[in-house]
Design an enzyme around this catalytic site. Structure first.
Site, short mmCIF file in Angstrom:
data_model
loop_
_atom_site.label_atom_id
_atom_site.label_comp_id
_atom_site.label_asym_id
_atom_site.label_seq_id
_atom_site.Cartn_x
_atom_site.Cartn_y
_atom_site.Cartn_z
CD1 TRP A 187 -2.74 1.70 0.59
CD2 TRP A 187 -1.30 2.48 2.11
NE1 TRP A 187 -3.11 2.99 0.89
CE2 TRP A 187 -2.25 3.50 1.81
CE3 TRP A 187 -0.29 2.76 3.04
CZ2 TRP A 187 -2.21 4.77 2.42
CZ3 TRP A 187 -0.25 4.02 3.64
CH2 TRP A 187 -1.20 5.00 3.34
CD GLU A 228 -4.41 -1.93 2.07
OE1 GLU A 228 -3.24 -2.22 2.37
OE2 GLU A 228 -5.25 -1.56 2.91
CE LYS A 230 -6.84 5.49 2.86
NZ LYS A 230 -5.86 5.53 3.95
CG ASP A 261 -8.42 -1.30 4.56
OD1 ASP A 261 -9.46 -0.93 5.15
OD2 ASP A 261 -7.29 -1.23 5.08
CG HIS A 264 -8.66 1.52 2.08
ND1 HIS A 264 -7.47 1.09 1.56
CD2 HIS A 264 -8.39 1.93 3.34
CE1 HIS A 264 -6.52 1.21 2.47
NE2 HIS A 264 -7.06 1.71 3.56
CG HIS A 288 -5.68 -4.71 5.16
ND1 HIS A 288 -4.81 -3.67 4.97
CD2 HIS A 288 -4.92 -5.83 5.27
CE1 HIS A 288 -3.57 -4.15 4.97
NE2 HIS A 288 -3.61 -5.45 5.14
CG ASP A 296 -10.19 6.43 11.64
OD1 ASP A 296 -9.06 6.53 11.12
OD2 ASP A 296 -10.48 5.53 12.44
CG ASP A 298 -7.26 2.42 9.51
OD1 ASP A 298 -7.21 1.30 8.99
OD2 ASP A 298 -6.93 3.46 8.94
CG ASP A 328 -5.09 -1.79 8.22
OD1 ASP A 328 -4.50 -1.29 9.19
OD2 ASP A 328 -5.05 -1.30 7.07
C1 RNT Z 1 -3.66 2.45 4.79
C2 RNT Z 1 -3.75 1.00 4.50
C3 RNT Z 1 -2.60 0.18 5.00
C4 RNT Z 1 -2.14 0.59 6.38
C5 RNT Z 1 -1.16 -0.35 7.00
C6 RNT Z 1 -0.47 0.24 8.17
O1 RNT Z 1 -4.78 3.13 4.43
O2 RNT Z 1 -4.95 0.49 4.97
O3 RNT Z 1 -2.95 -1.14 4.95
O4 RNT Z 1 -3.20 0.75 7.26
O5 RNT Z 1 -0.31 -0.80 6.04
ZN ZN Z 2 -5.23 -1.59 4.97
#
Ligand code: RNT
Ligand code: ZN
Length: 420
Positions: A187, A228, A230, A261, A264, A288, A296, A298, A328
């Site tokens: 990523w 990955e 986003k 993810d 994302h 993820h 946010d 995460d 993640d």
């Molecule tokens: C970031 C991605 C990535 C990170 C990690 C730390 O938007 O999701 O995967 O969160 O690699």
């Molecule tokens: Zn991620």
């Protein structure tokens, strides 16, 4: 909770599920085998250990300053061990390149090798767990103007290409040493805060850089590669070079895994529905699992409808051996060990929930066009005695039942974390 009351409740639940054609014994066995890759970075706020811990930036941010974060690889491994003891099922650990152990030497990211991860490898081997890996394209002075592999300066791109190459080699060494395939997931933060004038050139450069990283063929038994996407991020609100379409096309055309993810995409766009779509055209994907809240991406994974939908798609679609589940998220406002435990137990709960759903009946109703029964059953299934099955699973796996794990984390906080 007393073990005989857990057992009794389970026996009643088992009968109830059996009446719907669900074999809970089989579900328990299947749940225990599905690996979940826990992300090392929850343990230290994505700091890493390169130069005594980096300053996070480049599209990532962690909020909170709960005391007791891991400051060394030894502390992080001890915290992971503590979390592990409270979570049922099979685990892996997902490392970032920034968690290298440099032993006081100056080794930049373009020069890293398996040598800098031998401590992690030995530790994982001892525990029989698999490791996954990520090149780290953030928290580094050569992330210039928020860009790495797509940067217009060739020297900067070259540095990061080299880092990507090194990371795959480390992944292969990990896979070889542990006898378990390593997933190396890429990523990058590259993007623009405001409206770009040229969306094309950075994407062309990224495609070229990626091709350079993936030139060398690596035995897929040792390491597999994932990319990955986003849609937008911190500092890349208007444009992300590695968008969904970019990496989806890249993965399909180059035979790479796509990492979906959950944080994302647009706030109401889930990843569950994407699983069976992309798996029509690629052998494997990675996830993820995260929880987006407003801007946010995460938050700690909780047992949401979205999480359940993800687990259902994996289990009901028969994809458990084609989806590499990873977590993640990063939260520094609560006990970090607890954050790991909560999210990972929830992933386990969602998988077990999907495994004990009356899916054969649901599919039969659907085949017969009886959507009334399908909806009715789906809703009734929500109040089946799942808690009793989950508690029994925890007991069977020799981890604390229900909220009993919280006392363990509090004890660890008092005796270990608060002394840091
Ligand atoms: C970031 C991605 C990535 C990170 C990690 C730390 O938007 O999701 O995967 O969160 O690699
Ligand atoms: Zn991620």
């Amino acid at each position: 909770m007393k073990s005989n009351s857990v057992e009794k409740a389970y026996q009643l639940a088992k009968e109830r599920y059996a009446a719907l054609g669900v074999d809970t014994e089989r579900a328990l066995k299947a749940a225990a085998k599905i690996p979940v890759s826990m992300h090392c970075w929850q343990g230290d706020d994505v700091g890493g250990f390169e130069h005594g811990g980096g300053t996070l930036g480049d599209g990532l941010a962690v909020t909170g300053n709960y005391p007791g974060k891991a400051r060394t690889p030894q502390e992080l491994r001890a915290d992971f061990d503590q979390a592990s003891a409270l979570i049922p099922g099979t685990r892996r650990l997902n490392l970032h390149a920034s968690y290298a152990e440099l032993d006081g030497k100056k080794v930049d990211r373009d020069a890293l090798g398996a040598e800098q991860f031998k401590g992690w490898i030995a530790w994982a081997k001892q525990r029989g767990i698999g490791l996954d890996f990520n090149p780290t394209y953030f928290s580094h002075p050569l992330v210039k103007g928020g860009c790495t592999l797509s940067h217009q300066d060739k020297a900067i791109r070259q540095f990061w290409i080299e880092h990507g190459i090194r990371s795959r080699e480390i992944g292969a060494a990990i896979g070889k040493a542990l006898g378990k395939t390593c997933l190396t997931n890429l990523w990058i933060p590259d993007g623009m805060k405001d409206t770009p004038a040229d969306r094309r050139a950075p994407r062309a450069r990224l495609a070229e850089s990626l091709d350079a990283i993936y030139v060398k063929r690596i035995d897929p038994k040792l390491n597999v590669d994932a990319v990955e996407p986003k849609l937008f991020g911190l500092g890349s609100e208007s444009y992300v070079v590695g968008s969904h379409e970019f990496y989806l096309s890249y993965a399909v055309s180059r035979n790479k895994l796509l990492t979906l993810d959950a944080g994302h995409y647009h706030p109401t766009e889930g990843i569950a529905d994407k699983i069976s779509s992309v798996l029509q055209f690629m052998p494997e994907i990675a996830l993820h699992v995260s929880r987006g809240v407003r801007w946010d991406s995460d938050h700690v994974v909780t047992l949401t409808d979205e999480l359940q939908a993800i687990a259902q798609e994996i289990v009901w679609g028969g994809y458990t051996d084609r989806v590499r589940i990873g977590l993640d998220y990063f939260d520094a406002s609560i006990n970090r060990v607890a954050a790991w435990v909560i999210g990972t137990r929830n992933m386990g709960k969602a998988l077990l929930l999907a495994l004990v759903a009356p899916i054969d009946r649901l599919k039969a109703a659907e085949r017969e066009g009886d959507y009334t029964t399908r909806l009715a059953l789906l809703e009734e299934a929500k109040t089946l005695p799942f808690g009793a099955v989950w508690d029994y699973y925890c007991m069977q796996q020799e981890v604390p039942v229900a909220e009993a794990w919280v006392a363990e984390v509090k004890r660890y906080e008092k005796t270990v974390l608060s002394k840091r």
